[in-house]
Design an enzyme around this catalytic site. Sequence first.
Site, PDB file in Angstrom:
ATOM      1  N   LYS A  19       0.833  -1.216   0.000  1.00 12.20           N
ATOM      2  CA  LYS A  19       0.000   0.000   0.000  1.00 12.20           C
ATOM      3  C   LYS A  19       0.864   1.261   0.000  1.00 12.20           C
ATOM      4  O   LYS A  19       0.616   2.197  -0.776  1.00 12.20           O
ATOM      5  CB  LYS A  19      -0.940  -0.022   1.214  1.00 12.20           C
ATOM      6  N   THR A  20       1.871   1.297   0.850  1.00 10.49           N
ATOM      7  CA  THR A  20       2.755   2.466   0.894  1.00 10.49           C
ATOM      8  C   THR A  20       3.514   2.618  -0.423  1.00 10.49           C
ATOM      9  O   THR A  20       3.678   3.729  -0.943  1.00 10.49           O
ATOM     10  CB  THR A  20       3.748   2.341   2.061  1.00 10.49           C
ATOM     11  N   ARG A  24       6.460  -8.427   1.905  1.00 11.98           N
ATOM     12  CA  ARG A  24       7.294  -7.945   3.001  1.00 11.98           C
ATOM     13  C   ARG A  24       7.945  -9.111   3.738  1.00 11.98           C
ATOM     14  O   ARG A  24       9.135  -9.078   4.058  1.00 11.98           O
ATOM     15  CB  ARG A  24       6.462  -7.113   3.976  1.00 11.98           C
ATOM     16  N   ASP A  60      -1.265   6.863   6.224  1.00 12.02           N
ATOM     17  CA  ASP A  60      -1.272   5.437   6.536  1.00 12.02           C
ATOM     18  C   ASP A  60      -2.157   5.183   7.757  1.00 12.02           C
ATOM     19  O   ASP A  60      -2.286   6.035   8.631  1.00 12.02           O
ATOM     20  CB  ASP A  60       0.160   4.972   6.822  1.00 12.02           C
ATOM     21  N   THR A 107      -5.745  -1.128   6.938  1.00 13.09           N
ATOM     22  CA  THR A 107      -5.810  -2.585   7.060  1.00 13.09           C
ATOM     23  C   THR A 107      -7.183  -3.035   7.533  1.00 13.09           C
ATOM     24  O   THR A 107      -7.460  -4.230   7.553  1.00 13.09           O
ATOM     25  CB  THR A 107      -4.743  -3.087   8.051  1.00 13.09           C
TER      26      THR A 107
END
Length: 360
Positions: free
Chosen positions: A67-68, A220, A112, A161
């Site tokens: 997302k980032t 990640r 975020d 999230t």
Amino acid sequence: MTDPLLTGGAHDDAELAFEGALRPKSLGEFVGQVRVRGQLELLLQAAAMQGRAPDHILLAGPPGLGKTTLAMIVAHESNRPLRMSSGPAIQHAGDLAALLSSLQPGEVLFIDEIHRMARSAEEMLYLAMEDFRIDIMVGKGAGATSVPLELAPFTLVGATTRSGLLPNPLRDRFGFTAHLEFYDDDELRRVLQRASALLSLEVEPTALIEIAKRSRGTPRIANRLLRRVRDYALVRGTDADAAAVSAALELYDVDPLGLDRLDRAVMKIVLERFDGGPVGLGTLSVSVGEEAETIESVVEPFLVRIGLLARTPRGRVATKAAFQHFGVSLGYDPSSRGAISAGTTGTAATLDLELPEGSE
């Protein structure tokens, strides 16, 4: 003799450069999320052809899916500056007002964990997103006045999230909502292949596939495991082959399904102590020695997704696949897990007393 601790700046800079290089700079470099990439590409190209700022974008999905990175790509593809903040950092309407009033025309604002913003800030954001202005209250009581403040046009990119926690008025003001999905093994293999090239690390194709299978569908985690394999191969002086991957990940308690120590502890409690369940969340928390919230939000989603654990109105139960994976004999008919009779004795009778605690 030179102390390596005193001359480690170059290595630290290299690590920081690597962290930045891992993030793709454009949609063409971004691996996976094919549908979302296509939607974003169309949205950004349309905005560029019309000479306007792109619509506000909401990126929803579990942690670690990009997302980032996608927010950075939106700014890069639009040739616009990026301002980054987070929901927990915006605890007052004044914090948001200061942030919005300092934006340059066309700037991309990334927030975020946007669902964790203060409610007063969320209400101020409604007007800012729609009309590019905010109303600031000056004074208190009967003498208070509202001062309108015009804002430069901007694009808000929110990441969450837990999109269900966003109030409907805020969610409806986003022009586009992207739902990110977990990656399959082949997509993770491509992510790892790119990362290993950046690390100048030669990894066998079978080893990359093995890492991908243990990465929980999350880039990640895949990159983190790759770095642990690199460390293992460096310290032990071995090649980064399938044997080194298995040995390294076994050392870090990551099994072939990607389960870690806490995942296995939860499953063994359900399988061995409670004969597969059902078992209440509170009892499970006490047995494992972890907070109930940790088990519910961190451990359970992955176990349910891969089919080892099921959530029923009576509590958590292990599936047949869980018995097979952990090599535990199935001591009952799987079809009766959710309907244990009242006359059952032993462990099941104890579980009947815990049913309210295990309800979802």
